[in-house]
Design an enzyme around this catalytic site. Structure first.
Site, mmCIF file in Angstrom:
data_model
loop_
_atom_site.group_PDB
_atom_site.id
_atom_site.type_symbol
_atom_site.label_atom_id
_atom_site.label_comp_id
_atom_site.label_asym_id
_atom_site.label_seq_id
_atom_site.Cartn_x
_atom_site.Cartn_y
_atom_site.Cartn_z
ATOM 1 N N ALA A 1 -12.580 -10.844 4.362
ATOM 2 C CA ALA A 1 -12.573 -10.637 2.909
ATOM 3 C C ALA A 1 -13.737 -11.387 2.260
ATOM 4 O O ALA A 1 -14.364 -10.902 1.316
ATOM 5 C CB ALA A 1 -11.241 -11.107 2.315
ATOM 6 N N LYS B 1 -9.719 -4.537 11.372
ATOM 7 C CA LYS B 1 -10.824 -4.102 10.514
ATOM 8 C C LYS B 1 -12.188 -4.143 11.230
ATOM 9 O O LYS B 1 -13.063 -3.357 10.920
ATOM 10 C CB LYS B 1 -10.898 -4.960 9.248
ATOM 11 N N ASP C 1 -13.085 -2.756 0.184
ATOM 12 C CA ASP C 1 -12.775 -4.093 -0.344
ATOM 13 C C ASP C 1 -13.897 -4.580 -1.261
ATOM 14 O O ASP C 1 -13.629 -5.111 -2.351
ATOM 15 C CB ASP C 1 -12.579 -5.108 0.799
ATOM 16 N N ASN D 1 -12.106 -0.905 6.324
ATOM 17 C CA ASN D 1 -10.705 -0.931 5.871
ATOM 18 C C ASN D 1 -10.208 0.477 5.552
ATOM 19 O O ASN D 1 -9.069 0.642 5.106
ATOM 20 C CB ASN D 1 -10.515 -1.857 4.651
ATOM 21 N N GLY E 1 -13.879 -15.392 6.335
ATOM 22 C CA GLY E 1 -13.342 -14.300 7.145
ATOM 23 C C GLY E 1 -13.824 -12.946 6.631
ATOM 24 O O GLY E 1 -14.839 -12.850 5.930
ATOM 25 N N SER F 1 0.812 -1.224 0.000
ATOM 26 C CA SER F 1 0.000 0.000 0.000
ATOM 27 C C SER F 1 0.849 1.280 0.000
ATOM 28 O O SER F 1 0.544 2.209 -0.747
ATOM 29 C CB SER F 1 -0.969 0.007 1.188
ATOM 30 N N TYR G 1 -2.458 -11.468 -3.840
ATOM 31 C CA TYR G 1 -1.745 -10.809 -4.948
ATOM 32 C C TYR G 1 -0.227 -10.984 -4.847
ATOM 33 O O TYR G 1 0.498 -10.550 -5.738
ATOM 34 C CB TYR G 1 -2.120 -9.326 -5.069
HETATM 35 P P1 NAP Z 1 -9.392 -13.810 7.809
HETATM 36 O O1 NAP Z 1 -10.490 -12.943 8.329
HETATM 37 O O2 NAP Z 1 -8.323 -14.274 8.730
HETATM 38 O O3 NAP Z 1 -10.119 -15.121 7.151
HETATM 39 C C1 NAP Z 1 -9.381 -16.151 6.580
HETATM 40 C C2 NAP Z 1 -10.307 -17.313 6.147
HETATM 41 O O4 NAP Z 1 -9.467 -18.312 5.566
HETATM 42 C C3 NAP Z 1 -11.065 -17.965 7.302
HETATM 43 O O5 NAP Z 1 -12.370 -18.296 6.898
HETATM 44 C C4 NAP Z 1 -10.266 -19.236 7.577
HETATM 45 O O6 NAP Z 1 -11.047 -20.367 7.930
HETATM 46 C C5 NAP Z 1 -9.678 -19.546 6.227
HETATM 47 N N1 NAP Z 1 -8.404 -20.237 6.423
HETATM 48 C C6 NAP Z 1 -7.271 -19.736 6.988
HETATM 49 N N2 NAP Z 1 -6.311 -20.677 7.022
HETATM 50 C C7 NAP Z 1 -6.872 -21.800 6.496
HETATM 51 C C8 NAP Z 1 -6.383 -23.118 6.275
HETATM 52 N N3 NAP Z 1 -5.137 -23.475 6.628
HETATM 53 N N4 NAP Z 1 -7.212 -24.024 5.703
HETATM 54 C C9 NAP Z 1 -8.478 -23.685 5.364
HETATM 55 N N5 NAP Z 1 -8.995 -22.447 5.547
HETATM 56 C C10 NAP Z 1 -8.187 -21.525 6.107
HETATM 57 O O7 NAP Z 1 -8.636 -13.100 6.601
HETATM 58 P P2 NAP Z 1 -9.236 -12.035 5.562
HETATM 59 O O8 NAP Z 1 -9.110 -10.663 6.098
HETATM 60 O O9 NAP Z 1 -10.568 -12.516 5.145
HETATM 61 O O10 NAP Z 1 -8.179 -12.140 4.353
HETATM 62 C C11 NAP Z 1 -8.078 -13.330 3.620
HETATM 63 C C12 NAP Z 1 -7.176 -13.165 2.406
HETATM 64 O O11 NAP Z 1 -7.696 -12.225 1.503
HETATM 65 C C13 NAP Z 1 -5.744 -12.724 2.725
HETATM 66 O O12 NAP Z 1 -4.862 -13.490 1.940
HETATM 67 C C14 NAP Z 1 -5.726 -11.282 2.268
HETATM 68 O O13 NAP Z 1 -4.441 -10.874 1.852
HETATM 69 C C15 NAP Z 1 -6.679 -11.339 1.087
HETATM 70 N N6 NAP Z 1 -7.259 -10.018 0.762
HETATM 71 C C16 NAP Z 1 -6.949 -9.463 -0.446
HETATM 72 C C17 NAP Z 1 -7.468 -8.238 -0.786
HETATM 73 C C18 NAP Z 1 -7.127 -7.621 -2.118
HETATM 74 O O14 NAP Z 1 -7.316 -6.409 -2.283
HETATM 75 N N7 NAP Z 1 -6.670 -8.378 -3.087
HETATM 76 C C19 NAP Z 1 -8.309 -7.534 0.099
HETATM 77 C C20 NAP Z 1 -8.625 -8.147 1.337
HETATM 78 C C21 NAP Z 1 -8.086 -9.388 1.654
HETATM 79 P P3 NAP Z 1 -11.703 -20.582 9.403
HETATM 80 O O15 NAP Z 1 -12.951 -19.736 9.423
HETATM 81 O O16 NAP Z 1 -11.984 -22.023 9.425
HETATM 82 O O17 NAP Z 1 -10.670 -20.132 10.396
#
Ligand code: NAP
Length: 280
Positions: free
Chosen positions: A137, A74, A110, A95, A135, A27, A220
């Site tokens: 996202a 967040k 997002d 965010n 989660g 960022s 990304y």
């Molecule tokens: P988060 O709130 O921590 O949620 C992560 C999710 O992934 C949870 O549902 C979790 O499952 C699941 N998970 C994590 N580890 C796992 C594993 N080993 N096996 C199976 N499921 C697993 O994270 P978030 O904020 O949603 O972000 C998630 C991703 O999106 C990150 O990689 C982030 O960089 C990306 N993102 C990208 C952008 C973009 O602009 N491109 C924007 C936002 C986020 P459980 O519910 O079972 O724990």
């Protein structure tokens, strides 16, 4: 233009990122490149903070006009703001903070960032999606997809989280073991599986890729995750998280400055840094 966030067009504006960790974030690079291209006297600094109260305190003390909020604040920062806009309240996460002369307003870019990227690619209305993860996202994605006329199923390893998310948004949910029974126009990965440095991980067995003609990974870094490489090899059209990342940042700049940022320039700078490939 002065939209309430900008006190004086001559003063250097302060923007920032708050989270933990922040060192890996692109960022600062992307925002700084945008401001330079726009001829805007502005700084964008990353701050690692210990809690949500620290975010709000630092925004006020440092007179930061706009802040990006990342993991893990967040959700927790919401209760500490003066106002949360309707979209962010519905998503349940902020965010972005705008500092309107001391009044802190929370937004979520997002969802709009994803929507803009999907509109550039396949559109949302009438499309079917499978969203991996439940989660923050995933919540932003599902809310946006449903609001804009798509149909979505959420798939998550923790049943309770999937059920709660699906219930609050009125969509279907499934466990990863049931994915063989699902089909959709597009699969979207919102889990961190495959993200740098754990690039050999993937959230989906290769054998299931035939169910999804298009695969998007919100990750990304790397631009081509193992999921996307395997999807490409299986003949799927693929999309990395770069486009969404650029658009969510661009929406922040629009909120803070009232000006349209140079999205293609921002994207080029991010891709330059990631050394990635084109086509997404
Ligand atoms: P988060 O709130 O921590 O949620 C992560 C999710 O992934 C949870 O549902 C979790 O499952 C699941 N998970 C994590 N580890 C796992 C594993 N080993 N096996 C199976 N499921 C697993 O994270 P978030 O904020 O949603 O972000 C998630 C991703 O999106 C990150 O990689 C982030 O960089 C990306 N993102 C990208 C952008 C973009 O602009 N491109 C924007 C936002 C986020 P459980 O519910 O079972 O724990």
């Amino acid at each position: 233009m002065n939209n309430g966030y900008v006190k004086s067009p001559d003063a250097a504006l302060r923007f920032a990122l708050f989270g933990d960790p922040v060192a890996q974030s692109l960022s600062p690079l992307m925002h700084s490149a945008a401001y330079a291209k726009m001829g805007l006297a502005a700084t964008y600094t990353a701050y690692r903070v210990k809690d949500a109260a620290d975010v709000v305190r630092q925004v006020r003390e440092r007179d930061i006009r706009g802040a990006s909020i990342t993991i893990p604040f967040k959700e927790t920062v919401m209760a500490l703001l003066d106002e949360v806009d309707e979209n962010a309240a519905a998503i349940g996460a902020v965010n972005t903070i705008g500092n309107r002369d001391g009044r802190l307003v929370g937004y979520n870019t997002d969802g709009p960032g994803l929507a803009r990227d999907l509109e550039d690619w396949i559109g949302i209305r009438g499309r079917t999606f499978v969203v991996l993860g439940a989660g923050g996202a995933a919540r932003a994605a599902l809310f946006t997809l449903i609001e804009q006329g798509g149909t979505a199923v959420v798939v998550n390893r923790t049943a309770e989280r999937a059920r709660a998310l699906a219930g609050s948004l009125g969509c279907r949910w499934a466990l990863p073991g049931q994915i063989g029974r699902l089909e959709a126009d597009c699969l979207i990965n919102t889990t961190p599986l495959g993200m740098f440095p754990d690039t050999d991980l993937t959230p989906l067995g290769e054998e299931f890729l035939v169910h999804f003609p298009r695969v998007m990974d919100m990750i990304y870094n790397p631009v081509r995750t193992r999921l996307l490489r395997e999807a490409e090899a299986a003949g799927c059209a693929v999309r990395s998280g770069v486009g969404m990342f650029v658009h969510q940042g661009a929406e922040q700049i629009r909120l803070w400055t009232g000006r349209e940022p140079p999205r293609e320039w921002m994207r080029a700078k991010v891709m330059e840094k990631l050394g990635g490939c084109s086509g997404d």
